[in-house]
Design an enzyme around this catalytic site. Structure first.
Site, PDB file in Angstrom:
ATOM      1  N   HIS A   1      -2.718   6.115   4.854  1.00 58.28           N
ATOM      2  CA  HIS A   1      -1.276   6.252   5.052  1.00 58.28           C
ATOM      3  C   HIS A   1      -0.841   7.635   4.547  1.00 58.28           C
ATOM      4  O   HIS A   1      -1.301   8.093   3.501  1.00 58.28           O
ATOM      5  CB  HIS A   1      -0.508   5.203   4.238  1.00 58.28           C
ATOM      6  CG  HIS A   1      -0.583   3.811   4.782  1.00 58.28           C
ATOM      7  ND1 HIS A   1      -1.131   3.482   5.999  1.00 58.28           N
ATOM      8  CD2 HIS A   1      -0.138   2.637   4.241  1.00 58.28           C
ATOM      9  CE1 HIS A   1      -1.028   2.170   6.191  1.00 58.28           C
ATOM     10  NE2 HIS A   1      -0.434   1.637   5.137  1.00 58.28           N
TER      11      HIS A   1
ATOM     12  N   CYS B   1       0.807  -1.230   0.000  1.00 58.20           N
ATOM     13  CA  CYS B   1       0.000   0.000   0.000  1.00 58.20           C
ATOM     14  C   CYS B   1       0.839   1.280   0.000  1.00 58.20           C
ATOM     15  O   CYS B   1       0.552   2.224  -0.749  1.00 58.20           O
ATOM     16  CB  CYS B   1      -0.957   0.005   1.187  1.00 58.20           C
ATOM     17  SG  CYS B   1      -0.260  -0.638   2.710  1.00 58.20           S
TER      18      CYS B   1
HETATM   19  C1  11C Z   1       1.086  -2.036   6.579  1.00 60.70           C
HETATM   20  N1  11C Z   1       1.900  -1.866   4.308  1.00 60.70           N
HETATM   21  O1  11C Z   1       0.620  -0.900   6.497  1.00 60.70           O
HETATM   22  C2  11C Z   1       1.550  -2.785   5.365  1.00 60.70           C
HETATM   23  C3  11C Z   1       0.472  -3.748   4.996  1.00 60.70           C
HETATM   24  O2  11C Z   1       2.934  -6.287   1.950  1.00 60.70           O
HETATM   25  O3  11C Z   1       0.863  -6.046   1.474  1.00 60.70           O
HETATM   26  C4  11C Z   1       0.636  -4.406   3.647  1.00 60.70           C
HETATM   27  C5  11C Z   1       1.553  -5.567   3.666  1.00 60.70           C
HETATM   28  C6  11C Z   1       1.790  -6.011   2.270  1.00 60.70           C
HETATM   29  O4  11C Z   1       1.188  -2.642   7.648  1.00 60.70           O
END
Ligand code: 11C
Ligand code: A2P
Length: 340
Positions: A248, A128
């Site tokens: 995010h 993400c």
């Molecule tokens: C998080 N980006 O925010 C991570 C989740 O490799 O798809 C996604 C983990 C992935 O914790």
């Protein structure tokens, strides 16, 4: 043509959004099968006025399936993705299981839809925090080139799944009631130590690598180079978890391939970029924030500034709903691109 779709991890934070997006975007479905673990078998999910019954994921679940979305963790993808492909399905995988395998396309449709041609059954959806960054940087890179990225993230707990959302909620209540704060999930379920996320900032997302970087940071670094097809691009990341439920945020420093470009030129480029919305007006205190990006499809960009110390350096603030463009929406867009 209408297709038969399966969602593995359909009860999870991302899986529920995949179902929502398929219905909202009128994806041409013939049938939708919701798959999860044995624990959820028989559970009912109502969406778009239709009742679905969740089934346990087994190899035979994929008989007759044309497109299978996977979002139940890397080990489940490793166990079942090839079973699905063997039965004729195209897998769009939202985990990190296959992303860095050379001949598996890692796709953000606005950036590298061309990588889909010649796929061999599995297509990887990037992490993400990578997706929102490359979506915003693509028009700049295309026009001026990109030499360097230094990114610091401010990531929401929903990225770590529904249990992490519940942990933030229960810790907030514990704080309010002045009772002991219980931490069991974050920074990472498998970690030796757990720290409260409520009223905190944790500079660890996923496990540490021997290099001192976390796996989340390495994902941002390696996936960005693969998606842009540029191994010479210099990328370094610091990833931090905040007590935000969804959305995010990223502080991104870039050095572009040309000196003397103005902030206005970047604005104009980003304003015309697919999937990007510029929210940048300091005189009106206009800038992106996760609270207002939640539920939206776009990647929001603001705080665009020239670095005073570097002739090709800029700072940007990039925010997006990590469950939508960061996960479910991007996966559905990949499926739409395949069908077209
Ligand atoms: C998080 N980006 O925010 C991570 C989740 O490799 O798809 C996604 C983990 C992935 O914790
Ligand atoms: P379940 O609800 O049955 O545990 P999140 O990312 O929100 O934590 O969600 C994880 C998703 O992965 C859920 O839908 C969960 O289903 C699913 N899942 C977990 N373990 C398995 C498994 N062994 N087989 C299939 N799906 C699984």
């Amino acid at each position: 043509k209408k297709v038969n779709v399966a969602i593995v991890g359909a009860t999870g934070a991302v899986g529920t959004k995949i179902l929502e997006k398929l219905l909202e975007r009128n994806f041409p479905v013939q049938s939708i099968k919701l798959l999860a673990s044995k624990r959820s078998a028989g559970a009912e999910i109502t969406a778009g006025g239709h009742k679905y019954i969740v089934e346990e994921t087994v190899p035979e679940s994929f008989e007759g399936i044309d497109i299978a979305f996977f979002s139940a963790g890397g080990s489940i993808s490793e166990k079942f993705a090839h079973e699905a492909v063997k039965r004729g399905a195209v897998v769009i995988d939202n985990t990190s299981a296959f992303r860095m395998i050379e001949d598996i396309p890692l796709v953000v449709p606005e950036v590298n839809a061309g990588a889909l041609s010649g796929h061999t059954g599995i297509i990887a959806n990037p992490n993400c925090s990578t997706i929102q960054m490359v979506t915003a940087l693509q028009p700049i890179r295309e026009k001026f080139g990109l030499d360097r990225i230094i990114v610091s993230t401010y990531q929401a707990v929903s990225g770590a799944g529904s249990e992490a959302i519940e942990e933030l909620e229960s810790q907030s209540l514990q704080f309010e009631n002045r009772s002991k704060i219980e931490a069991a999930i974050l920074p990472s379920a498998s970690a030796e130590r757990h720290y409260p996320i409520a009223f905190n900032a944790i500079p660890q997302i996923d496990a540490f690598d021997a290099s001192g970087y976390t796996l989340e940071e390495l994902k941002m670094m390696n996936e960005t180079k693969k998606i842009f097809g540029d191994q010479k691009l210099s990328v370094s990341a610091t990833c931090v978890r905040l007590p935000v439920v969804t959305g995010h945020s990223e502080s991104v420093y870039i050095e572009i391939g040309k000196e003397g470009v103005s902030v206005e030129e970047l604005h104009a480029l980003l304003e015309n970029a697919p999937g990007v919305v510029v929210q940048d007006d300091p005189s009106k205190q206009l800038y992106p924030m996760p609270l207002f990006a939640e539920g939206k499809d776009e990647v929001f960009v603001g705080r665009i500034r020239k670095d005073p110390e570097h002739p090709a350096g800029f700072h940007l603030w990039i925010v997006s709903d990590n469950l939508l463009k960061g996960a479910a929406l991007n996966s559905v867009q990949i499926a739409e691109t395949l069908l077209n």
